[in-house]
Design a protein around this motif. Sequence first.
Motif, PDB file in Angstrom:
ATOM      1  N   GLY A 120       4.206  12.443  -0.658  1.00  0.00           N
ATOM      2  CA  GLY A 120       3.878  11.039  -0.379  1.00  0.00           C
ATOM      3  C   GLY A 120       2.714  10.905   0.577  1.00  0.00           C
ATOM      4  N   ALA A 121       2.716  11.725   1.624  1.00  0.00           N
ATOM      5  CA  ALA A 121       1.610  11.696   2.587  1.00  0.00           C
ATOM      6  C   ALA A 121       0.306  12.141   1.941  1.00  0.00           C
ATOM      7  N   LEU A 122       0.382  13.140   1.074  1.00  0.00           N
ATOM      8  CA  LEU A 122      -0.811  13.609   0.379  1.00  0.00           C
ATOM      9  C   LEU A 122      -1.356  12.538  -0.570  1.00  0.00           C
ATOM     10  N   THR A 123      -0.467  11.821  -1.227  1.00  0.00           N
ATOM     11  CA  THR A 123      -0.903  10.740  -2.119  1.00  0.00           C
ATOM     12  C   THR A 123      -1.621   9.645  -1.336  1.00  0.00           C
ATOM     13  N   LEU A 124      -1.050   9.248  -0.210  1.00  0.00           N
ATOM     14  CA  LEU A 124      -1.676   8.213   0.617  1.00  0.00           C
ATOM     15  C   LEU A 124      -3.015   8.682   1.172  1.00  0.00           C
ATOM     16  N   ALA A 125      -3.062   9.916   1.664  1.00  0.00           N
ATOM     17  CA  ALA A 125      -4.313  10.447   2.221  1.00  0.00           C
ATOM     18  C   ALA A 125      -5.377  10.590   1.144  1.00  0.00           C
ATOM     19  N   ALA A 126      -4.987  11.049  -0.038  1.00  0.00           N
ATOM     20  CA  ALA A 126      -5.962  11.205  -1.125  1.00  0.00           C
ATOM     21  C   ALA A 126      -6.522   9.855  -1.559  1.00  0.00           C
ATOM     22  N   GLY A 127      -5.680   8.846  -1.603  1.00  0.00           N
ATOM     23  CA  GLY A 127      -6.165   7.513  -1.968  1.00  0.00           C
ATOM     24  C   GLY A 127      -7.130   6.955  -0.943  1.00  0.00           C
ATOM     25  N   ARG A 128      -6.795   7.112   0.326  1.00  0.00           N
ATOM     26  CA  ARG A 128      -7.679   6.607   1.380  1.00  0.00           C
ATOM     27  C   ARG A 128      -9.014   7.340   1.402  1.00  0.00           C
ATOM     28  N   VAL A 129      -8.963   8.652   1.251  1.00  0.00           N
ATOM     29  CA  VAL A 129     -10.206   9.441   1.264  1.00  0.00           C
ATOM     30  C   VAL A 129     -11.049   9.116   0.037  1.00  0.00           C
ATOM     31  N   ALA A 130     -10.408   8.961  -1.113  1.00  0.00           N
ATOM     32  CA  ALA A 130     -11.157   8.651  -2.332  1.00  0.00           C
ATOM     33  C   ALA A 130     -11.845   7.300  -2.227  1.00  0.00           C
ATOM     34  N   VAL A 131     -11.190   6.323  -1.649  1.00  0.00           N
ATOM     35  CA  VAL A 131     -11.815   5.002  -1.486  1.00  0.00           C
ATOM     36  C   VAL A 131     -12.913   5.056  -0.436  1.00  0.00           C
ATOM     37  N   ALA A 132     -12.684   5.797   0.641  1.00  0.00           N
ATOM     38  CA  ALA A 132     -13.658   5.844   1.728  1.00  0.00           C
ATOM     39  C   ALA A 132     -14.959   6.524   1.321  1.00  0.00           C
ATOM     40  N   PHE A 133     -14.882   7.552   0.491  1.00  0.00           N
ATOM     41  CA  PHE A 133     -16.088   8.301   0.154  1.00  0.00           C
ATOM     42  C   PHE A 133     -16.638   7.990  -1.229  1.00  0.00           C
ATOM     43  N   SER A 134     -16.040   7.069  -1.935  1.00  0.00           N
ATOM     44  CA  SER A 134     -16.516   6.718  -3.269  1.00  0.00           C
ATOM     45  C   SER A 134     -17.746   5.826  -3.174  1.00  0.00           C
ATOM     46  N   ARG A 135     -18.737   6.129  -3.983  1.00  0.00           N
ATOM     47  CA  ARG A 135     -19.941   5.303  -4.021  1.00  0.00           C
ATOM     48  C   ARG A 135     -19.846   4.231  -5.100  1.00  0.00           C
ATOM     49  N   SER A 136     -19.002   4.448  -6.063  1.00  0.00           N
ATOM     50  CA  SER A 136     -18.879   3.526  -7.183  1.00  0.00           C
ATOM     51  C   SER A 136     -17.884   2.411  -6.861  1.00  0.00           C
ATOM     52  N   LEU A 137     -18.320   1.191  -7.025  1.00  0.00           N
ATOM     53  CA  LEU A 137     -17.445   0.047  -6.800  1.00  0.00           C
ATOM     54  C   LEU A 137     -16.324   0.019  -7.838  1.00  0.00           C
ATOM     55  N   MET A 145       0.815  -1.183   0.000  1.00  0.00           N
ATOM     56  CA  MET A 145       0.000   0.000   0.000  1.00  0.00           C
ATOM     57  C   MET A 145       0.869   1.262   0.000  1.00  0.00           C
ATOM     58  N   TYR A 146       2.059   1.149   0.518  1.00  0.00           N
ATOM     59  CA  TYR A 146       2.919   2.321   0.617  1.00  0.00           C
ATOM     60  C   TYR A 146       3.885   2.447  -0.559  1.00  0.00           C
ATOM     61  N   ALA A 147       3.839   1.536  -1.515  1.00  0.00           N
ATOM     62  CA  ALA A 147       4.764   1.590  -2.648  1.00  0.00           C
ATOM     63  C   ALA A 147       4.489   2.808  -3.531  1.00  0.00           C
ATOM     64  N   LEU A 148       3.228   3.068  -3.852  1.00  0.00           N
ATOM     65  CA  LEU A 148       2.898   4.224  -4.685  1.00  0.00           C
ATOM     66  C   LEU A 148       3.230   5.543  -3.990  1.00  0.00           C
ATOM     67  N   PRO A 149       2.837   5.753  -2.724  1.00  0.00           N
ATOM     68  CA  PRO A 149       3.231   7.003  -2.071  1.00  0.00           C
ATOM     69  C   PRO A 149       4.752   7.162  -1.954  1.00  0.00           C
ATOM     70  N   PHE A 150       5.469   6.060  -1.729  1.00  0.00           N
ATOM     71  CA  PHE A 150       6.928   6.131  -1.670  1.00  0.00           C
ATOM     72  C   PHE A 150       7.503   6.533  -3.017  1.00  0.00           C
ATOM     73  N   PHE A 151       6.979   5.946  -4.096  1.00  0.00           N
ATOM     74  CA  PHE A 151       7.447   6.296  -5.437  1.00  0.00           C
ATOM     75  C   PHE A 151       7.166   7.761  -5.758  1.00  0.00           C
ATOM     76  N   VAL A 152       5.982   8.236  -5.400  1.00  0.00           N
ATOM     77  CA  VAL A 152       5.628   9.638  -5.638  1.00  0.00           C
ATOM     78  C   VAL A 152       6.536  10.554  -4.820  1.00  0.00           C
ATOM     79  N   ALA A 153       6.757  10.217  -3.555  1.00  0.00           N
ATOM     80  CA  ALA A 153       7.608  11.045  -2.701  1.00  0.00           C
ATOM     81  C   ALA A 153       9.041  11.081  -3.225  1.00  0.00           C
TER      82      ALA A 153
END
Length: 135
Positions: free
Chosen positions: A34-51, A1-9
């Motif tokens: 990196g922290a913003l990427t991880l937070a944005a991914g978590r928030v997007a998954v948490a509030f997304s209505r579309s599977l 889960m942290y590979a993408l934020p690490f790569f972005v950072a």
Amino acid sequence: MYALPFFVALSIGTLAFRDGAGVFGALLIGVASGALTLAAGRVAVAFSRSLALRVAIATVFAAPAAIAGYHVVFALSQIGVPSSAWRHVFACLGAACISGTASGRLTVFAKTRPSESAGVLENTARPVLPAATHE
């Protein structure tokens, strides 16, 4: 889960250092991105209505984890596995496990919607004349 934020950072921090931000500035910018990427991914998954959107976001986070997992398991399997074919098999199994774990850890924050919980709907239609249904 942290590979993408690490790569972005790492990418943005290197770019900032190359453009003259200095060591401290590049480190600060890299960690923040990196922290913003991880937070944005978590928030997007948490509030997304579309599977489909949740699956797409989880795939974006799981793909770099799978690649990293493949290479780590392949490198470690060279210690004790003499066959090249079996090293690739173990590396593929490791990549599948690691990507599944990454997507699972990301989708933990997703809320279950009423229509998704075992096919039961909470807002079922009620009859217009409830007295007529008692007869």
